[in-house]
Design an enzyme around this catalytic site. Sequence first.
Site, PDB file in Angstrom:
ATOM      1  N   ASP A 143       0.839  -1.207  -0.031  1.00  0.00           N
ATOM      2  CA  ASP A 143      -0.012   0.030  -0.123  1.00  0.00           C
ATOM      3  C   ASP A 143       0.761   1.302  -0.061  1.00  0.00           C
ATOM      4  O   ASP A 143       1.724   1.511   0.952  1.00  0.00           O
ATOM      5  CB  ASP A 143      -0.948  -0.013   1.357  1.00  0.00           C
ATOM      6  CG  ASP A 143      -1.643   1.366   1.225  1.00  0.00           C
ATOM      7  OD1 ASP A 143      -2.805   0.999   0.324  1.00  0.00           O
ATOM      8  OD2 ASP A 143      -1.763   2.180   2.090  1.00  0.00           O
ATOM      9  N   TYR A 153       3.756   9.906   0.685  1.00  0.00           N
ATOM     10  CA  TYR A 153       4.530   9.305   1.642  1.00  0.00           C
ATOM     11  C   TYR A 153       5.761   9.534   1.303  1.00  0.00           C
ATOM     12  O   TYR A 153       6.585   9.213   2.070  1.00  0.00           O
ATOM     13  CB  TYR A 153       4.048   7.641   1.716  1.00  0.00           C
ATOM     14  CG  TYR A 153       2.971   7.171   2.135  1.00  0.00           C
ATOM     15  CD1 TYR A 153       1.922   8.227   2.656  1.00  0.00           C
ATOM     16  CD2 TYR A 153       2.148   5.922   1.924  1.00  0.00           C
ATOM     17  CE1 TYR A 153       0.592   7.776   3.154  1.00  0.00           C
ATOM     18  CE2 TYR A 153       1.054   5.506   2.302  1.00  0.00           C
ATOM     19  CZ  TYR A 153       0.241   6.461   2.932  1.00  0.00           C
ATOM     20  OH  TYR A 153      -1.043   5.999   3.141  1.00  0.00           O
ATOM     21  N   LYS A 196      -2.016   6.265  -4.128  1.00  0.00           N
ATOM     22  CA  LYS A 196      -3.292   7.374  -4.062  1.00  0.00           C
ATOM     23  C   LYS A 196      -3.005   8.895  -4.505  1.00  0.00           C
ATOM     24  O   LYS A 196      -1.873   9.368  -4.454  1.00  0.00           O
ATOM     25  CB  LYS A 196      -3.485   7.478  -2.370  1.00  0.00           C
ATOM     26  CG  LYS A 196      -3.634   6.242  -1.703  1.00  0.00           C
ATOM     27  CD  LYS A 196      -3.876   6.262  -0.103  1.00  0.00           C
ATOM     28  CE  LYS A 196      -3.473   4.908   0.397  1.00  0.00           C
ATOM     29  NZ  LYS A 196      -2.212   4.482   0.690  1.00  0.00           N
ATOM     30  N   HIS A 239      -7.253   9.977  -2.040  1.00  0.00           N
ATOM     31  CA  HIS A 239      -6.540  10.030  -0.584  1.00  0.00           C
ATOM     32  C   HIS A 239      -7.652  10.426   0.602  1.00  0.00           C
ATOM     33  O   HIS A 239      -7.368   9.944   1.742  1.00  0.00           O
ATOM     34  CB  HIS A 239      -5.216  10.420  -0.730  1.00  0.00           C
ATOM     35  CG  HIS A 239      -4.274   9.838   0.345  1.00  0.00           C
ATOM     36  ND1 HIS A 239      -3.048   9.654   0.314  1.00  0.00           N
ATOM     37  CD2 HIS A 239      -4.535   9.485   1.587  1.00  0.00           C
ATOM     38  CE1 HIS A 239      -2.353   9.361   1.321  1.00  0.00           C
ATOM     39  NE2 HIS A 239      -3.197   8.874   2.140  1.00  0.00           N
TER      40      HIS A 239
END
Length: 315
Positions: A47, A52, A81, A114
């Site tokens: 994921d 990130y 996302k 997201h």
Amino acid sequence: MSNEIRFFDLNTGAKIPSVGLGTWQSDPGLVGEAVAAAIKVGYRHIDCAQIYGNEKEIGSVLKKLFEEGIVKREDLWITSKLWNTDHAPEDVPLALDRTLRDLQLDYVDLYLIHWPAPMKKGSVGFKPENLVQPDIPSTWKAMEALYDSGKARAIGVSNFSSKKLGDLLEVARIPPAVNQVECHPSWQQDKLRDFCKSKGVHLSGYSPLGSPGTTWLKSDVLKHPVLNTIAEKLGKTPAQVALRWGLQMGHSVLPKSTKEARIKENFDVFDWTIPDDLFANFSEIQQARLIRGTTFVHETYGSYRSLEELWDGEI
């Protein structure tokens, strides 16, 4: 064994692996090693997300694993996302292209919006003045085009309340396959889970261990006596019990770790089960949301004046 629960069926016909490695807050230098360790242990679901900041590193590791013949691309499930700054319909395909470039892939198995909280294009950080009005139907149309193109083999949302998901389902040509939300024994999401089930949308649970590594959260999910009593009776760890609870509830789980021993432990959830009498005890756990999304709430900017509005009462 029929009760292993290794996959869940999506409304696209695809099967999503039930346990995925989360990569939020996995430090650079560690995340690549974690992904490699996870895949070698048997994980087939990773994921990711652009925000990130580690998709490039994950991409390098995936390339190496493919080249070494450790795993084939078609045997992996990769989720990414769309970040809040890329909600404008013209920016959606560019955002996915950037992710595909970083991950060194031709397609992702799942691409999610997201948060239902768009921000100004190009803005960095979480300043309230960057919040703008959502137009989820337009963003979703652009997501549908990615599905049509084959670059995203499934599309979905994340952090959507029952109401926001319902509103989207009314206008969607292609219904979301997944709603990825916080879900663990101390935030069981009963209302949302029932709604997702009734609409054929798979619920995927992030922070399934209550995000114990998040320094700014006070999380005691794994310390709960109910979890610990069950763990002792079954000879498992509280983390394993929390993850197995998720699988038996019918949702995929995305535990994050960069420690190889934990990555292994979190994957040992298939050849045993929590019996009904113990499973019933989960209903005694007091409920509290950990990831509140306060940065997307402001009295002037954006669309949400309160947490109540962001989550439509599911708080």
